[in-house]
Motif scaffolding. Structure first.
Motif, PDB file in Angstrom:
ATOM      1  N   ALA B  49      60.808  23.862  51.029  1.00 22.77           N
ATOM      2  CA  ALA B  49      59.245  24.024  50.877  1.00 22.77           C
ATOM      3  C   ALA B  49      59.109  22.764  52.287  1.00 22.77           C
ATOM      4  O   ALA B  49      58.224  22.685  53.225  1.00 22.77           O
ATOM      5  CB  ALA B  49      58.315  24.129  50.002  1.00 22.77           C
ATOM      6  N   PHE B  50      58.984  21.379  52.189  1.00 25.92           N
ATOM      7  CA  PHE B  50      59.015  20.341  52.510  1.00 25.92           C
ATOM      8  C   PHE B  50      59.639  20.369  53.782  1.00 25.92           C
ATOM      9  O   PHE B  50      59.024  19.888  54.874  1.00 25.92           O
ATOM     10  CB  PHE B  50      59.726  19.418  51.657  1.00 25.92           C
ATOM     11  CG  PHE B  50      59.328  17.555  52.527  1.00 25.92           C
ATOM     12  CD1 PHE B  50      57.767  17.431  52.861  1.00 25.92           C
ATOM     13  CD2 PHE B  50      60.073  17.121  53.325  1.00 25.92           C
ATOM     14  CE1 PHE B  50      57.089  16.136  53.017  1.00 25.92           C
ATOM     15  CE2 PHE B  50      59.220  15.720  54.038  1.00 25.92           C
ATOM     16  CZ  PHE B  50      58.091  15.568  54.047  1.00 25.92           C
ATOM     17  N   CYS B  51      61.235  21.129  54.238  1.00 31.87           N
ATOM     18  CA  CYS B  51      61.876  20.556  55.310  1.00 31.87           C
ATOM     19  C   CYS B  51      61.688  21.680  56.416  1.00 31.87           C
ATOM     20  O   CYS B  51      61.280  21.594  57.274  1.00 31.87           O
ATOM     21  CB  CYS B  51      63.308  21.069  54.893  1.00 31.87           C
ATOM     22  SG  CYS B  51      64.508  19.719  54.292  1.00 31.87           S
ATOM     23  N   ALA B  52      60.791  22.659  55.172  1.00 31.70           N
ATOM     24  CA  ALA B  52      60.793  24.352  56.494  1.00 31.70           C
ATOM     25  C   ALA B  52      59.183  23.478  56.854  1.00 31.70           C
ATOM     26  O   ALA B  52      58.729  23.847  58.247  1.00 31.70           O
ATOM     27  CB  ALA B  52      60.371  25.175  55.872  1.00 31.70           C
ATOM     28  N   ALA B 207      63.219  29.957  49.659  1.00 33.11           N
ATOM     29  CA  ALA B 207      62.110  30.493  48.610  1.00 33.11           C
ATOM     30  C   ALA B 207      61.054  29.093  48.806  1.00 33.11           C
ATOM     31  O   ALA B 207      59.966  29.854  48.924  1.00 33.11           O
ATOM     32  CB  ALA B 207      62.459  30.122  47.022  1.00 33.11           C
ATOM     33  N   GLY B 208      61.496  27.809  48.813  1.00 40.01           N
ATOM     34  CA  GLY B 208      60.342  27.532  49.057  1.00 40.01           C
ATOM     35  C   GLY B 208      60.065  27.359  50.634  1.00 40.01           C
ATOM     36  O   GLY B 208      58.536  26.906  51.242  1.00 40.01           O
ATOM     37  N   ALA B 209      60.118  27.470  51.914  1.00 36.75           N
ATOM     38  CA  ALA B 209      60.055  27.904  53.099  1.00 36.75           C
ATOM     39  C   ALA B 209      58.752  29.587  52.999  1.00 36.75           C
ATOM     40  O   ALA B 209      57.644  29.480  53.270  1.00 36.75           O
ATOM     41  CB  ALA B 209      61.082  28.722  53.917  1.00 36.75           C
ATOM     42  N   TRP B 210      59.212  29.946  51.980  1.00 36.23           N
ATOM     43  CA  TRP B 210      58.280  31.300  51.951  1.00 36.23           C
ATOM     44  C   TRP B 210      56.727  30.195  51.957  1.00 36.23           C
ATOM     45  O   TRP B 210      55.734  30.391  52.586  1.00 36.23           O
ATOM     46  CB  TRP B 210      58.573  32.183  51.000  1.00 36.23           C
ATOM     47  CG  TRP B 210      57.531  32.975  50.235  1.00 36.23           C
ATOM     48  CD1 TRP B 210      56.460  32.711  49.446  1.00 36.23           C
ATOM     49  CD2 TRP B 210      57.458  34.148  51.604  1.00 36.23           C
ATOM     50  NE1 TRP B 210      55.825  33.577  49.381  1.00 36.23           N
ATOM     51  CE2 TRP B 210      56.232  34.660  50.831  1.00 36.23           C
ATOM     52  CE3 TRP B 210      57.502  34.986  52.050  1.00 36.23           C
ATOM     53  CZ2 TRP B 210      55.157  35.960  50.391  1.00 36.23           C
ATOM     54  CZ3 TRP B 210      56.913  36.499  51.893  1.00 36.23           C
ATOM     55  CH2 TRP B 210      55.927  36.879  51.908  1.00 36.23           C
ATOM     56  N   LEU B 211      56.468  29.647  50.521  1.00 34.74           N
ATOM     57  CA  LEU B 211      55.778  28.852  49.978  1.00 34.74           C
ATOM     58  C   LEU B 211      55.331  28.390  50.916  1.00 34.74           C
ATOM     59  O   LEU B 211      53.777  28.758  51.037  1.00 34.74           O
ATOM     60  CB  LEU B 211      55.937  28.096  49.103  1.00 34.74           C
ATOM     61  CG  LEU B 211      56.945  28.764  47.282  1.00 34.74           C
ATOM     62  CD1 LEU B 211      57.134  28.196  46.588  1.00 34.74           C
ATOM     63  CD2 LEU B 211      56.267  29.610  46.346  1.00 34.74           C
ATOM     64  N   ALA B 212      55.636  27.215  51.676  1.00 31.68           N
ATOM     65  CA  ALA B 212      54.705  26.867  53.116  1.00 31.68           C
ATOM     66  C   ALA B 212      53.862  27.439  54.040  1.00 31.68           C
ATOM     67  O   ALA B 212      53.422  27.461  54.185  1.00 31.68           O
ATOM     68  CB  ALA B 212      56.176  25.654  53.507  1.00 31.68           C
ATOM     69  N   PHE B 213      54.991  28.493  54.014  1.00 34.38           N
ATOM     70  CA  PHE B 213      54.544  29.796  55.473  1.00 34.38           C
ATOM     71  C   PHE B 213      53.052  29.965  54.714  1.00 34.38           C
ATOM     72  O   PHE B 213      52.056  30.705  54.836  1.00 34.38           O
ATOM     73  CB  PHE B 213      55.238  30.552  55.207  1.00 34.38           C
ATOM     74  CG  PHE B 213      56.422  29.679  57.029  1.00 34.38           C
ATOM     75  CD1 PHE B 213      56.178  28.625  57.481  1.00 34.38           C
ATOM     76  CD2 PHE B 213      58.091  29.883  56.622  1.00 34.38           C
ATOM     77  CE1 PHE B 213      56.818  27.946  58.373  1.00 34.38           C
ATOM     78  CE2 PHE B 213      58.990  28.972  57.153  1.00 34.38           C
ATOM     79  CZ  PHE B 213      58.205  28.859  58.636  1.00 34.38           C
ATOM     80  N   ASP B 214      53.215  30.397  53.009  1.00 34.80           N
ATOM     81  CA  ASP B 214      52.467  31.888  52.776  1.00 34.80           C
ATOM     82  C   ASP B 214      51.121  30.527  53.114  1.00 34.80           C
ATOM     83  O   ASP B 214      50.140  31.055  53.150  1.00 34.80           O
ATOM     84  CB  ASP B 214      52.614  31.582  51.189  1.00 34.80           C
ATOM     85  CG  ASP B 214      51.899  32.833  50.565  1.00 34.80           C
ATOM     86  OD1 ASP B 214      51.413  33.524  51.312  1.00 34.80           O
ATOM     87  OD2 ASP B 214      51.554  32.599  49.511  1.00 34.80           O
ATOM     88  N   GLN B 215      50.747  29.427  52.422  1.00 37.42           N
ATOM     89  CA  GLN B 215      49.918  28.245  52.452  1.00 37.42           C
ATOM     90  C   GLN B 215      49.726  27.653  53.628  1.00 37.42           C
ATOM     91  O   GLN B 215      48.558  27.063  53.800  1.00 37.42           O
ATOM     92  CB  GLN B 215      50.642  27.284  51.352  1.00 37.42           C
ATOM     93  CG  GLN B 215      49.444  26.496  50.484  1.00 37.42           C
ATOM     94  CD  GLN B 215      49.087  25.652  49.404  1.00 37.42           C
ATOM     95  OE1 GLN B 215      50.394  26.565  48.384  1.00 37.42           O
ATOM     96  NE2 GLN B 215      49.684  24.536  49.517  1.00 37.42           N
ATOM     97  N   HIS B 216      50.996  27.784  54.580  1.00 39.44           N
ATOM     98  CA  HIS B 216      50.899  26.727  55.717  1.00 39.44           C
ATOM     99  C   HIS B 216      50.151  25.116  56.117  1.00 39.44           C
ATOM    100  O   HIS B 216      49.687  24.922  56.217  1.00 39.44           O
ATOM    101  CB  HIS B 216      49.697  27.668  56.533  1.00 39.44           C
ATOM    102  CG  HIS B 216      49.600  29.178  57.270  1.00 39.44           C
ATOM    103  ND1 HIS B 216      50.014  29.523  58.648  1.00 39.44           N
ATOM    104  CD2 HIS B 216      48.312  30.078  56.763  1.00 39.44           C
ATOM    105  CE1 HIS B 216      49.805  31.071  57.981  1.00 39.44           C
ATOM    106  NE2 HIS B 216      49.203  31.092  56.686  1.00 39.44           N
ATOM    107  N   SER B 217      51.004  24.973  54.943  1.00 44.61           N
ATOM    108  CA  SER B 217      51.876  23.375  55.009  1.00 44.61           C
ATOM    109  C   SER B 217      52.179  23.088  53.720  1.00 44.61           C
ATOM    110  O   SER B 217      52.556  23.891  52.265  1.00 44.61           O
ATOM    111  CB  SER B 217      50.111  23.194  54.631  1.00 44.61           C
ATOM    112  OG  SER B 217      49.336  23.553  53.150  1.00 44.61           O
TER     113      SER B 217
END
Lengths: 365, 304
Positions: B49-52, B207-217
Motif C-alpha cells: 500500500a505504501f509503495c503504491a 492487495a495493498g495497492a487496492w487499499l491505497a487507491f480505494d482510500q486515495h491515500s
C-alpha cells in the motif's frame, strides 16, 4: 571432538557463546543498520544514540519510564518463553493480556472498599484467571483436536479485542471515553515516586516486582519441579515423553494455561499501577513484542528480564529521540534484532558445525 | 430495513472489502502450498500500500503505482524468502518480525516524505472502465468497472487451474507436501519455495495497492489485520484458491453487514468475530477437516 572430552572446549563451543554473543551481536548490528536510517534523515547517529541512552539510562525519571515499559514486556516474554519450552508457540499473549487486564478491572469495579490485603491478591488472581482461560482454549484445542496453536492464538487475539471492545463500549463505559470506570482505590499498586522522589512523574510501580517474582516462578517451575521437567521433555521430544509415561496433551493444556495466566498479569501494571481502569487499545503489540523478548532472552526467565529491559529502553527511547528522527526507528531496530537473532542462530550453528568438522579432520590427521 | 441493507451499495461494499482479502489470501495459498507459512502477509500488504501510494504520488500515474505496490510486496516477501528458505530460520517469527518492520518503515518514510505520522497526501484512484449500465449509481459503476476487480476474479480462477492442473502447480505442491520426494525426482525445493513466497508477495502487494487507491491515500497501519484475515480465509478455504476466495467473500459480506449495522447504532463486535471464530471451528475439525500441506512451516534440509 576429542578436545571436548578432555574438558578443553573451544570457546566457540561453549553454550554461553550462543546465549550471549548472538543477542549482543544482533543488537549491535541492528544499531549499525539503524545508523544508516538516521543518516538518511540527515542526523548524526552518534548524537541520536547518545540522546537515546542518556535520556533513558541517565536520569531517574528516564529509568522510571524505562522500567514502566519493561514490566509488561517481562510478563509477555515469560508467557511466550514458558510455552516455547513446552514446544508451543504462544502468539496469543496479546489476547491473553487483554482478557486478563479486563478481568482485573472488572473485579476491581465491583469490590469497592475491600481491604488491600484481600483486594490486591484478588485483582491479581482475576488477571491470571482471565489470561489463563484465554491460554487454555488454544491449549485444549491443540491437545484434543490437534489444531495448531499458532493460528488459534492469532485468531483469539482478534476475538479478545472484539470482546473487550464490546464490553468497554456497550456495557462498562465512561461516556465519551473508551475506558471502564475506575477500580477500587484499595486495589491500586503504589507508584515508586510515592516512595522515592527521584522517580517523580514516571509511572513505574510495584507491578514490576510482581514481574520479577513471576520470572523467579517460571525459572523454578521449569528447572526445579517435576512438572517443569515434564514440560521440557514434551518440548524436546513429545514422542519420547509419551513413551516415558508423560501425557503430552495434559502438558500442552497446562503450559498454555500458565502462559496465558502470566500474560494476564500485564493488567497489574496498567490497571492496578497506572491508570486504575481498563482502556481499549492500552497495549498495542505488547504480546507480539513478548515473542521478540523471549527469543532474545533465549527462553530463559532471566534472559527475558534482560531482553525486556532492552526493549523497554528502546520503547521509551523512541519517544526521546522523536524530535530528531521519527520514533518508528525503534520498531525498525526491534524488527532487525529479531531477524538477526533467528538467522544467526542458524548461521552460527552452521559455522560451528563446519568448524568442528575441520577440527575433527585435523585431529585425525 | 432488509432492503435497505441488501442494496446495490451493499454489494459494492462487499466487493470492495473482498478484493484485497482474496488477493492476499491467494498469496497465502501459493506460499503455504510450497511449504512456507506466511504470517508476513500483513506487513506485505502494508508495504504494498505504501509503495503504491508513493509511486502514484510522485509520477501521477496510478498504473505505475500498481507496479510499485507489487514491487514493494515482492521485496518484502523476498526478505521472508531469504530468511526462511535460505537461512532456514523460523517462519513464524520471521513473519512477525517483517510485520513489525513494515509498520516501522512505512511510518518512518511517511514522516520523511509527507511530514505526517498518520497519512500521506491524496493520490488519484485507478481509472475505471465505463460499463454502460447502472450509470445511475456512479459509485457502484465505478467499482464494478475497476480493472482490479476483474483482475482479481481472473487471478482466482487462474490460480485454481495453476495450482491443480499445471506442472508448476504440481511441483509447488510437491515441495510443500513432501520436499524429500520432490528433491529426489529433481525438483528444486529452493526454487519452487522462492516462487511460492514471491508470488504471495506480489499478490499481497497488489492487495495493498487496492487499499491505497480505494482510500486515495496511505494511512499508518492501514493493513489493519487484513493479512491475518487472509490467512484465516486460506484455512477456512482449505488451502484452495476458490475456497479461499469464497471464504473471503463470506468474511467481506460479514464485514459490510457490520458496517451497515454500525451505522444503525448497533453493537457489531460479535459480527466482527465471525472470521476468527469460523477459523477456529474449521481448524478444530467441526466442519470437515482442514489439513495443511504436509511440510508447511518446516524448513527443508537437503541430505548431504
Amino acid at each position: 571432538m576429542a578436545d571436548v572430552k578432555n574438558g578443553n572446549r573451544h570457546w566457540l563451543e561453549h553454550p554461553a557463546t550462543q546465549t550471549f554473543l548472538i543477542p549482543i551481536l544482533a543488537v549491535a548490528l541492528s544499531f549499525a543498520i539503524g545508523a544508516i536510517f538516521i543518516v538518511i534523515v540527515g542526523q548524526n547517529p552518534f548524537e541520536v544514540y547518545s540522546t537515546l541512552f542518556s535520556q533513558t539510562l541517565g536520569t531517574s525519571y528516564g529509568i522510571g519510564q524505562l522500567l514502566f515499559k519493561t514490566t509488561p514486556l517481562i510478563f509477555a516474554g515469560l508467557s511466550v518463553a514458558l510455552c516455547f519450552r513446552a514446544g508451543l508457540f504462544n502468539i496469543g499473549a496479546e489476547g491473553q493480556l487483554q482478557i486478563g487486564a479486563f478481568a482485573t478491572a472488572l473485579v476491581g469495579m465491583y469490590t469497592m472498599g475491600v481491604p488491600p490485603v484481600i483486594e490486591i491478591p484478588l485483582l491479581i488472581l482475576a488477571g491470571m484467571i482471565g489470561g489463563g482461560l484465554w491460554g487454555f482454549i488454544p491449549g485444549y484445542l491443540k491437545a484434543k483436536t490437534g489444531a495448531h496453536e499458532v493460528i488459534n492464538t492469532i485468531m483469539l487475539n482478534f476475538v479478545a479485542a472484539a470482546l473487550v471492545s464490546y464490553f468497554v463500549t456497550n456495557v462498562y463505559n465512561v461516556p465519551a471515553t473508551v475506558h471502564t470506570p475506575p477500580i477500587s482505590p484499595t486495589g491500586r499498586l503504589p507508584r515508586f515516586d510515592a516512595l522515592f522522589s527521584g522517580f517523580e512523574g514516571s509511572p513505574v510501580n510495584f507491578s514490576i516486582l510482581i514481574a520479577l517474582l513471576a520470572a523467579v516462578f517460571v525459572w523454578y517451575y521449569i528447572d526445579r519441579t517435576r512438572y517443569g521437567y515434564e514440560l521440557r521433555v514434551v518440548g524436546l521430544n513429545p514422542k519420547a515423553a509419551e513413551y516415558g509415561g508423560i501425557s503430552v496433551a495434559k502438558n500442552i493444556i497446562v503450559s498454555m494455561t500458565i502462559g496465558g495466566a502470566i500474560a494476564g498479569l500485564v493488567g497489574t501494571n496498567f490497571v492496578m499501577g497506572y491508570k486504575y481502569y481498563f482502556e481499549e487499545g492500552f497495549s498495542i503489540g505488547t504480546g507480539f513484542m513478548g515473542i521478540a523478548v523471549a527469543l532474545l532472552g533465549n527462553n530463559n526467565p532471566f534472559g527475558v528480564i534482560l531482553a525486556a529491559l532492552l526493549f523497554g529502553m528502546l520503547e521509551y527511547g523512541g519517544l526521546v529521540i522523536n524530535t530528531m528522527v521519527p520514533k518508528e526507528l525503534v520498531s525498525i531496530l526491534q524488527a532487525i534484532v529479531i531477524i538477526f537473532v533467528i538467522s544467526s542462530n542458524k548461521i552460527f550453528r552452521r559455522i560451528l558445525v563446519n568448524f568442528l568438522k575441520k577440527r575433527t579432520l585435523s585431529v585425525n590427521d | 430495513m432488509i432492503s435497505q441493507i441488501f442494496s446495490l451499495a451493499f454489494l459494492a461494499q462487499t466487493i470492495r472489502i473482498t478484493v484485497p482479502y482474496s488477493l492476499a489470501s491467494l498469496g497465502g495459498v501459493y506460499s503455504e502450498r510450497g511449504g512456507v507459512v506466511n504470517i508476513a502477509l500483513e506487513g506485505i500488504i502494508l508495504n504494498g500500500a505504501f509503495c503504491a501510494t508513493v509511486g502514484t504520488y510522485y509520477t501521477g500515474s496510478p498504473l505505475f503505482g500498481v507496479v510499485c505496490g507489487i514491487a514493494g510486496g515482492l521485496l518484502t516477501a523476498l526478505i521472508h524468502a531469504v530468511v526462511t528458505i535460505h537461512v532456514k530460520a523460523d517462519q513464524i517469527i520471521s513473519g512477525i518480525a517483517i510485520n513489525l518492520f513494515a509498520v516501522g518503515i512505512t511510518k518512518f518514510v511517511l514522516e520523511i516524505l509527507f511530514h505526517s505520522s498518520s497519512n500521506s497526501d491524496r493520490i488519484p484512484g485507478l481509472p475505471h472502465i465505463h460499463l454502460g449500465f447502472i450509470e445511475n449509481q456512479p459509485d457502484v459503476a465505478r467499482l464494478l468497472g475497476n480493472p482490479l476487480v476483474l483482475a482479481t476474479i481472473l487471478i482466482v480462477v487462474a490460480s485454481q487451474f495453476i495450482i491443480f492442473k499445471t506442472r508448476f502447480g504440481l511441483r509447488l505442491r510437491a515441495v510443500g507436501e513432501n520436499p524429500e520426494a520432490a528433491d529426489t525426482v529433481g525438483i528444486s525445493v529452493v526454487l519452487y519455495r522462492y516462487l511460492g513466497v514471491l508470488i504471495s508477495g506480489a499478490l499481497a502487494g497488489l492487495a495493498g495497492a487496492w487499499l491505497a487507491f480505494d482510500q486515495h491515500s496511505f494511512t499508518d497501519g492501514m493493513s489493519a489485520g487484513r493479512g491475518y484475515i487472509a490467512l484465516a480465509a486460506m484455512i477456512v478455504g482449505k488451502w484452495n484458491p476458490m475456497g479461499a476466495a469464497a471464504a473471503c467473500l463470506l468474511f467481506g459480506f460479514a464485514e459490510s453487514l457490520q458496517i451497515q449495522l454500525q451505522g444503525a447504532g448497533m453493537p457489531t463486535q460479535f459480527i466482527q468475530m465471525i472470521p476468527y471464530v469460523a477459523t477456529i471451528i474449521v481448524l478444530a475439525g467441526f466442519i470437515g477437516k482442514a489439513v495443511a500441506p504436509g511440510a508447511d512451516g518446516v524448513p527443508y534440509e537437503k541430505e548431504k
